[in-house]
Each structure stands twice: as structure tokens, then as C-alpha cells.
Design an enzyme around this catalytic site. Structure first.
Site, PDB file in Angstrom:
ATOM      1  N   HIS A 200       0.854  -0.947  -0.055  1.00  0.00           N
ATOM      2  CA  HIS A 200      -0.010  -0.097  -0.024  1.00  0.00           C
ATOM      3  C   HIS A 200       0.977   1.336   0.096  1.00  0.00           C
ATOM      4  O   HIS A 200       0.213   2.445   0.352  1.00  0.00           O
ATOM      5  CB  HIS A 200      -0.907   0.062   1.172  1.00  0.00           C
ATOM      6  CG  HIS A 200      -1.902  -1.188   1.397  1.00  0.00           C
ATOM      7  ND1 HIS A 200      -2.577  -1.585   0.420  1.00  0.00           N
ATOM      8  CD2 HIS A 200      -1.642  -2.163   2.605  1.00  0.00           C
ATOM      9  CE1 HIS A 200      -2.945  -2.790   0.556  1.00  0.00           C
ATOM     10  NE2 HIS A 200      -2.637  -3.018   2.028  1.00  0.00           N
TER      11      HIS A 200
ATOM     12  N   HIS B  40      -6.814  -4.672  -1.347  1.00  0.00           N
ATOM     13  CA  HIS B  40      -6.075  -5.982  -1.456  1.00  0.00           C
ATOM     14  C   HIS B  40      -6.569  -6.892  -2.490  1.00  0.00           C
ATOM     15  O   HIS B  40      -6.270  -7.994  -2.580  1.00  0.00           O
ATOM     16  CB  HIS B  40      -6.398  -6.751  -0.062  1.00  0.00           C
ATOM     17  CG  HIS B  40      -5.884  -6.065   1.118  1.00  0.00           C
ATOM     18  ND1 HIS B  40      -6.928  -5.415   1.856  1.00  0.00           N
ATOM     19  CD2 HIS B  40      -4.874  -5.950   1.777  1.00  0.00           C
ATOM     20  CE1 HIS B  40      -6.373  -4.784   2.758  1.00  0.00           C
ATOM     21  NE2 HIS B  40      -4.918  -5.132   2.803  1.00  0.00           N
TER      22      HIS B  40
END
Lengths: 336, 336
Positions: A57, A219
Site C-alpha cells: 500500500h 487488497h
């Protein structure tokens, strides 16, 4: 799968080293851990802030370690929660005697591992509080969560809670302001293209040449609906209406917005999307006081974007505008 | 083609508006033009800096408009030089009475249009100098250039010349330091995946699942060699050896490095690549004084990276470290 790496097994560890090499004025690594902390620690007596989660991320969360934001970021493997012992290391290094706030994105693994770490730290005599960010309005539950997922809105929590901690507020006060942000921040995203987890080697989903996935998480998990590609104007409308109804927003509300790229979307397109947010806010008589446009919370090389809105009162506006100095966010510069 | 846009014909104009909306503390648009200039202009008597070129390389060049770097950025359509009249607007707004330096990447269209603009500005009595950046060691000529292409090394020119201009140096001095950077800065890049120009709708080239293109430029133009994908270690070695031989570098040289993402490459991978640069420099006894890791000069959503090396003397090191405050680069922060 094409990635710039030596091996999926060493990528995260090597990248953490690379982040310290790239930002030595901000970051140092706690030896033997996947914890990055401030190169220049906070003065004693200030509340410490710790966040973290799976890698993939970036710039979250190491990019927010520094003055006015986090004290430590704990990195798991890609899209995998860090283990409790790693989080514990983060808590230890972030404790300057006034306790530590954990900012956790709402994923089952993260919530569990940060909770265990909190208990271990409390057993060592460290005062710890936890807030859980759940800003994604797309789904009420997902394959990774009970309740809503935590996504890009987490960075507004880092910024606002971090500013208050820097001012010397108590742990209870910092926790309270973080929870006020969480109560009001909302996000939603979409993907034009999926991402590939290095350990898996295959894209997390597939889309036709004219399809997008609405309501994706960070995700590679599925969204809520597959749709035909639409214009920037229609995409912005669709996300903002869903967010506005959820809050709900009303005319006269002052807003902060984050236009967040998921990893592979050019700034050219994100800027065009920011313009759509501005037009929407004007047409709804909601002044847009703050716009952050760029990559803040990515999903590897996913193409797409998320929009985050936070209605501002005077306190939140002031804390959001307070100085910070981190690899990703720097404001309140006084130059010579 | 999947892009977040309303139309290829309006994308650049809308993105420029969106950049001003996102960075109002730094940028304002010269009305009726594709020129972005500083929100707070430089004091009178300082040399102005102007750069620009085709769009699609964001954050270049508007991301470098601000204190210590550029005074104005002129944006053409995607991968297309801005016209002379647009460049002239940039020169006019950047002139604070001490002349204007144009920083041009070496592409035939840019060089020609910036030259015409310079002549027009000189006819208006504005003193103008031009430097042409040609840092790409991959090819001696290309479909877009006579001589080497200008790529990411251009940002080191912006930074160093901008710092000297801010200190009140003369146009001749700012031009001279820019030319010193250009004489020593070298870059080379590679692509894992191509990009798609919005007006064209098709990828600029195609690669097999295990292929990369070495020596790509920033406009999707072909590189010098198609190779099998290799490890981060081997990729870094290959680029750095080519750059080091070209300069040439020697043991004891102090270096600045830019690890630049081409648009779709995650920071996770760029950080891993930065680590490889650090290992290489150590093994060659060349201290790495400065590492910039991130997206500085992109090629839309191309996946891949470029490496840039600049050997530093005391003057260049000091100017590179001087304060700046722009949307993309902020350093020398004095916080409260």
C-alpha cells in the site's frame, strides 16, 4: 508476472531497507524488525502514534512516519497483517512516556494482531489505545473483514491525530479526535485493472477491455459491481453520491477530499478526477477546503482510484492544516 | 484503452485545472493558457526558470513549480511539444527583470518551439537563455531526437539551477550551473509494460509476459534491446554500469541518484531498486550522498523505472540540498 524484485520472499525486507536509504532524514529501521520509526524521535511526554498493516500500500504507512504524523510503521508481508511481536516492537519504539495510539485499518487479521500486541505492551506497562478505521462505504462486510474496510481515509486519521499528539495532548484526547475523524470520513474506490500479489503470481481478478470494478478494496478483493467504463465525470458523481448519502452531507458542509491513485493511474488522470470533485462540490454548495491528489494508499500496481471525503469543523480543519514533515506529506514549510 | 477521463481532447486542459485545485498554495494558471506559474511569484530582480514539454510525464513539470525550482511550466498535449506562443506566455510570466532560463529536454519539437519562443521574447526585450538536457545514455539518436534524449535527469537541473536563481545569481551564472549539471548527469530506463497515448488508444509497443524493453524513453518510443526479465539486482547493475562507463565515474566520486518510476511501478519495487543502487555504490566505493526515490518523470502508465546518476562537487551538493517548496519536492522544512 513482471516485477522489479529479486524474489517475492525478500521483496518487503529489501524495500524497507530501500525506504530508509531513500529517506534517511525521516526514517530508521528498528534493527531486526520490519518496523520503521522516526530518525529523530518525538520529545518525551508526547503520545506516540503507530500504524501499519500488510505491505503493498506504499507510501502507506512508512511514508507517514515523521513530525506531525506517525512515530512508527509496522510492515507485514504483501497484503498480510504484521505479526503481534512486530507490532509490539513498534509500540515500544513509539512510547515516549505518554502512551501510544494504534491506528488500525479494519481487517480481521490486523485487528487481531494489533489487539494481541496491545495486550503484550500493556503487560509491559505501556498505556495503549486503539482506533479502527472503517471508511469504505462500498461493502458492509468482505472476505477480509467484519464490517466496513479501512482504506485511504486512514491517512486523514494519521494526519489529524498526529497533529494533536505533536501539540502535547493526552492519549485520551488523541484517541477521541481520531475517533471523530473515523466517525465522519468516508471513501470508495474503483479499479480499471487488477494487481498481482508477488507471492501468488496471478492477477487478483480479470476485467474485460471495457469493464471496471466498482467498490474494490486495497487488497485486490472483489468490488460490489462490474460496470462498463464511464467518463471521469460519471465516475466521480457515482462515488461522491454514494459517500454523500452515507454520511449524509448537506449544503454548506466544508469538505476535505483525497483523490487517491491505486498505483498505476497517472497523476494526469487523478488531476482530471480532482477537477470533477471540485465541480461536484460547487454544484452541491459544499466548499472544498482541502484537496489531496496523488498516491496515498495504493494496492500494488492496480489501476484505478478512490475518493475520500471528510466534513470539516474548525478543529479538524486546523489539525489537517498543521505542519507535518514526512516522506510523503510535508506542509507548513518556512523557507529562507 | 481504459483511462479516467472525459475525452482525450479535454484531458490535458482538465488535468491542469485539477492540478491548480489540488495545489492552490503553489500553482495558478495563466488565464487562457496551458501555463502553470507560482501562486506567489519570485521577488523582482531574480532570474526566472521555465520548463515544459508534452504532458503525460506528471509530476513533470508543474510539480516542480515553486520556491527554489521553476517559475512556470508549459504543458503541451500528451507527448507533444507546447507551441511557441504557449512557451512565450511562460517566459513572460517568469520574467522578474533579470531574464529567464529555459530548461528544455532534447526532443526536436521542444527544442524548435522553445527556440522560436525565445526569439519572440527577446523581441519583447526579455533576456532569455536556453539549456538542453540530454541525459539518456541509451541511444545516440532516436525517432524523436537528434542526439541523446532528455529524461529524468532534467529534474536535477530544475533543482540545482532553481536554487541558484533563488539566491539572486545572474542569468549567466544560472545558465552555467545548469550546463554543469547537464554535462555530468546521466540516466537510463527500462519498461516492463508500455503505455497508451489517449489520442492513439493503442499501446505504444507490446512485450511478451517475460520480456522487458531496455533503454526506453519517456514517450513510449522503442528502446535499444528487448531482454528477458531479470532480477532487480541485475537490472540495477546493467543500468549503472552503462551510466558509469559513459561518464566515466571513478572510486571516490560522490553521487546523487534518482530512482524514478515510469508511472505504474509500485513504490515497493522502486524502494527495492534503491537498495540495489546503494549496494552498487558501496561496492564501487562511490558514496551515495542523495537518493530520490519515487515518480519524478513518468511516461503515463508505463511500468518500469529509470536510474539517474549525478556526480557531486561541493557546489552541486549544496544547491541540491537547498530548500525548495513545490507540489512534488519539499525540503528544508523548518517546523514549529
Amino acid at each position: 508476472m513482471k516485477k522489479i524484485m529479486n524474489s517475492p520472499d525478500t521483496l518487503v525486507a529489501e524495500a524497507l531497507e530501500g525506504l530508509v536509504i531513500s529517506f534517511p532524514q525521516y526514517l530508521k529501521q528498528v534493527p531486526g524488525t520490519h518496523v520503521l520509526t522516526r530518525a529523530t524521535p518525538k520529545p518525551a511526554g508526547r503520545v506516540g502514534l503507530v500504524s501499519g498493516g500488510g505491505s503493498g500500500h506504499e507510501p502507506a504507512h512508512a511514508g507517514y512516519v515523521g513530525y506531525g504524523m506517525l512515530d512508527a510503521a509496522v510492515a507485514g508481508e504483501v497484503f498480510t497483517s504484521p505479526t503481534p511481536d512486530q507490532v509490539l516492537e513498534g509500540i515500544r519504539v513509539a512510547d515516549h512516556g505518554a502512551g501510544v495510539l494504534l491506528v488500525v485499518k479494519n481487517y480481521t487479521g490486523d485487528v487481531m494482531n494489533f489487539d494481541i500486541a496491545r495486550e503484550l505492551a500493556e503487560a509491559e506497562g505501556i498505556k495503549v489505545a486503539t482506533v479502527v478505521v472503517n471508511d469504505d462505504v462500498a461493502v458492509e462486510n468482505s472476505s477480509f473483514t467484519t464490517g466496513r474496510r479501512g482504506i485511504a481515509g486512514t491517512i486523514f486519521v494519521h494526519k489529524i491525530a498526529g497533529a494533536l499528539a505533536e501539540q502535547g495532548a493526552s492519549l485520551e484526547e488523541v484517541e477521541a479526535v481520531a475517533n471523530r475523524v473515523i466517525a465522519h470520513v468516508r471513501s470508495m474506490g474503483f479499479a480499471l485493472e487488477p494487481c498481482t500479489v508477488p507471492q501468488a503470481g496471478q492477477p487478483t481478478f480479470t476485467l474485460a477491455d471495457d469493464e471496471i470494478e466498482m467498490g474494490i478494496g486495497i487488497h485486490g478483493e472483489p468490488g460490489i459491481e462490474r460496470q462498463k467504463l464511464r467518463s471521469a465525470h460519471e465516475l466521480a458523481q457515482s462515488l461522491l453520491e454514494k459517500i454523500a448519502m452515507d454520511l449524509p452531507l448537506k449544503a454548506g458542509d466544508h469538505l476535505a477530499c483525497m483523490v487517491n491513485g491505486m498505483g498505476a493511474t497517472p497523476l494526469l488522470e487523478l488531476a482530471a478526477l480532482a477537477r470533477e470533485v471540485s465541480l461536484w462540490s460547487k454544484s452541491h454548495d459544499m466548499p472544498l477546503d482541502v484537496v489531496w491528489t496523488g498516491e496515498f494508499m495504493t494496492s500494488l500496481e492496480m489501476a484505478g482510484a478512490s475518493l475520500t471525503l471528510l466534513p470539516l469543523d474548525d478543529t479538524l480543519r486546523t489539525l489537517l492544516a498543521a505542519p507535518c514533515d514526512t516522506p510523503q506529506l510535508r506542509q507548513g514549510v518556512h523557507h529562507d
